[in-house]
Design a protein around this motif. Structure first.
Motif, PDB file in Angstrom:
ATOM      1  N   ASP A 140      -9.542 -10.896   1.937  1.00 13.03           N
ATOM      2  CA  ASP A 140     -10.946 -10.498   1.724  1.00 13.03           C
ATOM      3  C   ASP A 140     -11.296 -10.381   0.243  1.00 13.03           C
ATOM      4  OD1 ASP A 140     -10.895 -10.157   4.453  1.00 13.03           O
ATOM      5  OD2 ASP A 140     -10.456  -8.002   4.310  1.00 13.03           O
ATOM      6  N   GLY A 141     -10.372 -10.652  -0.625  1.00 14.11           N
ATOM      7  CA  GLY A 141     -10.602 -10.424  -2.057  1.00 14.11           C
ATOM      8  C   GLY A 141      -9.893  -9.150  -2.456  1.00 14.11           C
ATOM      9  N   VAL A 142     -10.671  -8.147  -2.917  1.00 18.94           N
ATOM     10  CA  VAL A 142     -10.055  -6.876  -3.319  1.00 18.94           C
ATOM     11  C   VAL A 142     -10.529  -5.774  -2.377  1.00 18.94           C
ATOM     12  CG1 VAL A 142      -9.704  -5.252  -5.208  1.00 18.94           C
ATOM     13  CG2 VAL A 142     -10.203  -7.627  -5.727  1.00 18.94           C
ATOM     14  N   SER A 143      -9.594  -5.073  -1.735  1.00 20.23           N
ATOM     15  CA  SER A 143      -9.963  -3.913  -0.908  1.00 20.23           C
ATOM     16  C   SER A 143      -9.677  -2.658  -1.706  1.00 20.23           C
ATOM     17  CB  SER A 143      -9.128  -3.871   0.373  1.00 20.23           C
ATOM     18  OG  SER A 143      -9.325  -5.052   1.093  1.00 20.23           O
TER      19      SER A 143
ATOM     20  N   PHE B 224      -4.198  -1.006   3.657  1.00 14.61           N
ATOM     21  CA  PHE B 224      -4.722  -2.367   3.510  1.00 14.61           C
ATOM     22  C   PHE B 224      -3.564  -3.347   3.593  1.00 14.61           C
ATOM     23  CE2 PHE B 224      -7.708  -0.163   0.355  1.00 14.61           C
ATOM     24  CZ  PHE B 224      -8.700   0.028   1.311  1.00 14.61           C
ATOM     25  N   ALA B 225      -3.809  -4.501   4.192  1.00 12.75           N
ATOM     26  CA  ALA B 225      -2.799  -5.556   4.173  1.00 12.75           C
ATOM     27  C   ALA B 225      -2.805  -6.163   2.768  1.00 12.75           C
ATOM     28  CB  ALA B 225      -3.144  -6.606   5.208  1.00 12.75           C
ATOM     29  N   GLY B 226      -1.660  -6.651   2.328  1.00  7.96           N
ATOM     30  CA  GLY B 226      -1.595  -7.279   1.008  1.00  7.96           C
ATOM     31  C   GLY B 226      -0.363  -6.827   0.260  1.00  7.96           C
ATOM     32  N   ASP B 227       0.208  -7.726  -0.533  1.00  8.58           N
ATOM     33  CA  ASP B 227       1.461  -7.388  -1.206  1.00  8.58           C
ATOM     34  C   ASP B 227       1.287  -7.109  -2.702  1.00  8.58           C
ATOM     35  OD1 ASP B 227       1.013  -9.977  -2.081  1.00  8.58           O
ATOM     36  OD2 ASP B 227       2.388 -10.830  -0.601  1.00  8.58           O
TER      37      ASP B 227
ATOM     38  N   TYR C 145       0.820  -1.217   0.000  1.00  2.00           N
ATOM     39  CA  TYR C 145       0.000   0.000   0.000  1.00  2.00           C
ATOM     40  C   TYR C 145       0.857   1.271   0.000  1.00  2.00           C
ATOM     41  CZ  TYR C 145      -4.081   2.942   0.905  1.00  2.00           C
ATOM     42  OH  TYR C 145      -5.083   3.880   0.790  1.00  2.00           O
ATOM     43  N   GLU C 146       1.840   1.293   0.915  1.00  2.00           N
ATOM     44  CA  GLU C 146       2.673   2.501   1.039  1.00  2.00           C
ATOM     45  C   GLU C 146       3.451   2.756  -0.252  1.00  2.00           C
ATOM     46  OE1 GLU C 146       2.567   4.675   3.299  1.00  2.00           O
ATOM     47  OE2 GLU C 146       1.470   3.625   4.875  1.00  2.00           O
TER      48      GLU C 146
ATOM     49  N   ALA D 159      -6.252  -0.207  -4.995  1.00  7.86           N
ATOM     50  CA  ALA D 159      -6.888  -1.504  -4.704  1.00  7.86           C
ATOM     51  C   ALA D 159      -5.792  -2.492  -4.358  1.00  7.86           C
ATOM     52  CB  ALA D 159      -7.673  -1.994  -5.905  1.00  7.86           C
ATOM     53  N   VAL D 160      -6.026  -3.301  -3.319  1.00  5.29           N
ATOM     54  CA  VAL D 160      -5.036  -4.282  -2.882  1.00  5.29           C
ATOM     55  C   VAL D 160      -5.712  -5.655  -2.762  1.00  5.29           C
ATOM     56  CG1 VAL D 160      -3.498  -4.937  -0.969  1.00  5.29           C
ATOM     57  CG2 VAL D 160      -3.661  -2.543  -1.667  1.00  5.29           C
ATOM     58  N   LEU D 161      -4.994  -6.681  -3.187  1.00  6.95           N
ATOM     59  CA  LEU D 161      -5.500  -8.057  -3.055  1.00  6.95           C
ATOM     60  C   LEU D 161      -5.143  -8.586  -1.675  1.00  6.95           C
ATOM     61  CD1 LEU D 161      -4.467  -9.862  -6.360  1.00  6.95           C
ATOM     62  CD2 LEU D 161      -6.790  -9.367  -5.582  1.00  6.95           C
TER      63      LEU D 161
END
Ligand code: F6R
Length: 590
Positions: free
Chosen positions: A40-43, A59-62, A14-15, A35-37
């Protein structure tokens, strides 16, 4: 203009995406989103207004994508901001889908609901409908239905560490560093992040996946590509005090020196045949670059005695121009990504002309398309209004003029050996700034202005007027001094500001006559000249002494006080010169 970033990272992305979006802010935009995967799917977080509105708990996610939007279809709003989501997919898009209305109508008739007014949302709907388990094929199928231009980056919840990207007519670049793989629409987005980059060509796709970026054609066949180190001109720019525009004006002497050094090292042999034999020369560009192209026409016709036809790129491409294989086409573009200029260059190339680009960005689409590219060394230009890039474009185009003359008559123009004086002369032009500040304070509340010139000074007048319009929001017209009396004089009344650029000894008296005609109707008159007599003896109410240089080189420095004047007017009127309204740094749509 719209900007795309995307990232598959070893850690939370995200950052990284947020920072890259802030690097795109200079391009002009009205909304932004990320948008991040994740599990939860896509945030998705998207907001009208500044990128800073996306601050908040990351959002968490890489794996994620981000976008800055410059409204074309649908007003600036949260709903119209990208990314657009449909089912398992999220998409960011640059460009214009020309057949979006028909596609949208068909999708609505099949029961789809749209949440935005954008053309972009149709793409994510098409991808979602085409999906039967193969992410890449779904993107290819959707792209096959699109007309117009697009650069897209797409996420799919079934593919947790993958972004699929496609390019047609709008720039898209893959980037790589040790800890992340990227996609972006503009290299500056990845300043300080990616070390290597590789631009996609039209019709190409790429998948950013686990540890690799794979370029593919629409049949899924792999395409061999070469990544190059990020060029120095794309490294990060920052401003510690003042505005980018002020900083970039202050950089003009250095930019001219660097550009001259680079031109002196350029081997023109590969384009010698075209320079020597071209029957006609065409030049096309937009905005400020068009003013530089017009100045090139004047210089090249007078020095090389070869006809030069200069066009606004947006006009050239729809004119069925009389250009062919015996002609040279010169495309001028700071960004190298302006859609109209690129299309004009493509048309010229398709007709067999030799295409020569003058650009600030070595890895731009224009440089890639051209048969030969002259890359100026203005350095990153962050302020939306072009300043130092104009001076450097002129330098490149004058240098090109000298090469054309040399290849044709084995002689250089007499000013050629004086180009080395330009950086110091540009520095001396800064000496006008205190007076220019006084002038700006006097004129800051005016609603309109005329800028006059004759010969080469007309181009300078046009560029000065363009700067004033675009950042100070004052109507200004650059005008041939002799034309004033053919109608326009009717607008001049008490106190109306009329500024003349007068750098030609031969034409000085004529320009001063035009100023006198305006003065007789009550105008407040200003003259810019390197001639002390003109300042003291003309009827001007206000004079500004320019540095002395060979007359032919004056356009490279006489514009500097006008660039500064526009900047001062903008600041005094309470606007931000770096982010003018309704203007984008590179206009990648038609
Ligand atoms: C004016 C300005 C624009 C650009 C024009 C072409 O200050 O910045 O008029 O000159 O959009 O841009 P490039 O040179 O990138 O093709």
């Amino acid at each position: 203009m719209c900007g795309i970033v995307g990232c598959v990272s070893a850690e939370n992305c995200y950052e990284k995406i947020f920072t890259a979006l802030t690097r795109l802010e200079y391009r002009g935009y009205d909304s932004a989103g990320i948008a991040v995967l994740n599990a939860d799917g896509v945030s998705v977080r998207k907001k009208k207004g500044y990128v800073s509105n996306l601050k908040g708990k990351p959002f968490a996610g890489d794996t994620g994508i981000g976008h800055t939007r410059w409204a074309t279809h649908g007003k600036p709003s949260d709903a119209n901001a990208h990314p657009h989501v449909c089912g398992k997919f999220a998409l960011v898009h640059n460009g214009i889908v020309e057949n979006y209305a028909a596609l949208r109508a068909a999708l609505v008739s099949e029961g789809e609901t749209f949440f935005s007014e954008t053309d972009s949302e149709v793409i994510v709907k098409l991808i979602s409908r085409a999906y039967t388990g193969d992410f890449f094929s779904a993107v290819v199928q959707a792209c096959g239905q699109l007309k117009g231009s697009y650069a897209i980056a797409v996420l799919c919840a079934d593919y947790p560490r993958e972004i699929v990207c496609a390019r047609q007519g709008s720039p898209l670049i893959a980037g790589a560093s040790r800890d992340a793989l990227y996609v972006c629409s503009d290299v500056p987005a990845l300043c300080g992040a990616a070390e290597y980059i590789c631009p996609a060509c039209d019709g190409e796709f790429f998948r950013i996946g686990e540890g690799e970026i794979c370029f593919l054609d629409k049949a899924g066949r792999q395409i061999e590509k070469t990544f190059v180190r990020v060029a120095p001109e794309n490294r990060a720019a920052s401003v510690s005090a003042g505005t980018f525009m002020e900083k970039e004006i202050a950089e003009i002497p250095r930019a001219l020196a660097d550009t001259l050094e680079s031109l002196q090292k350029t081997d023109f042999a590969p384009c010698a045949r075209a320079l020597r034999q071209a029957e006609r020369i065409f030049a096309a560009a937009c905005g400020t670059a068009l003013n530089a192209a017009q100045a090139f026409k004047d210089a090249a016709e007078s020095e090389a005695r070869c006809p030069v036809f200069c066009f606004a790129a947006s006009e050239f491409r729809y004119r069925d121009p009389l250009i062919g294989e015996k002609d040279l086409f010169v495309a001028v573009s700071q960004s190298g990504e302006t859609a109209d200029t690129l299309e004009a260059a493509r048309l010229a190339k398709a007709r067999g002309a030799y295409v020569l680009a003058v650009t600030n960005i070595a890895q731009s689409s224009l440089a890639a398309l051209a048969d030969f590219a002259i890359v100026m060394r203005a350095g990153p230009e962050i302020a939306v209004a072009a300043t130092k890039s104009y001076n450097c474009q002129l330098l490149c185009l004058y240098y090109l003029t000298a090469q054309i003359k040399f290849y044709r008559v084995q002689e250089f123009p007499d000013w050629f050996c004086r180009l080395g004086e330009l950086p110091a002369a540009a520095e001396s032009a800064f000496g006008c700034f205190p007076q220019i500040s006084v002038l700006a304070a006097k004129l800051k509340n005016e609603r309109a202005m005329f800028y006059l010139g004759r010969g080469a000074d007309v181009r300078t007048a046009a560029e000065g007027a363009l700067k004033l319009r675009e950042i100070a929001y004052i109507f200004a017209e650059g005008y041939a001094a002799g034309e004033l009396k053919h109608g326009t004089l009717a607008l001049v009344e008490d106190g109306f500001p009329v500024l003349a650029v007068s750098t030609s000894e031969k034409l000085a008296a004529k320009t001063e006559n035009a100023l006198a005609e305006a003065k007789a109707r009550g105008a407040f008159t200003v003259i810019l000249s390197q001639n002390e007599r003109a300042i003291s003896e003309s009827c001007a109410d206000f004079g500004c002494l320019l540095p002395a240089l060979p007359e032919k080189l004056m356009p490279l420095v006489s514009v500097i006080p006008l660039q500064y004047f526009a900047c001062r007017m903008c600041l005094l009127r309470g606007f931000d010169p770096d982010k003018p309204r309704n203007l984008a740094k590179s206009v990648t749509v038609e």
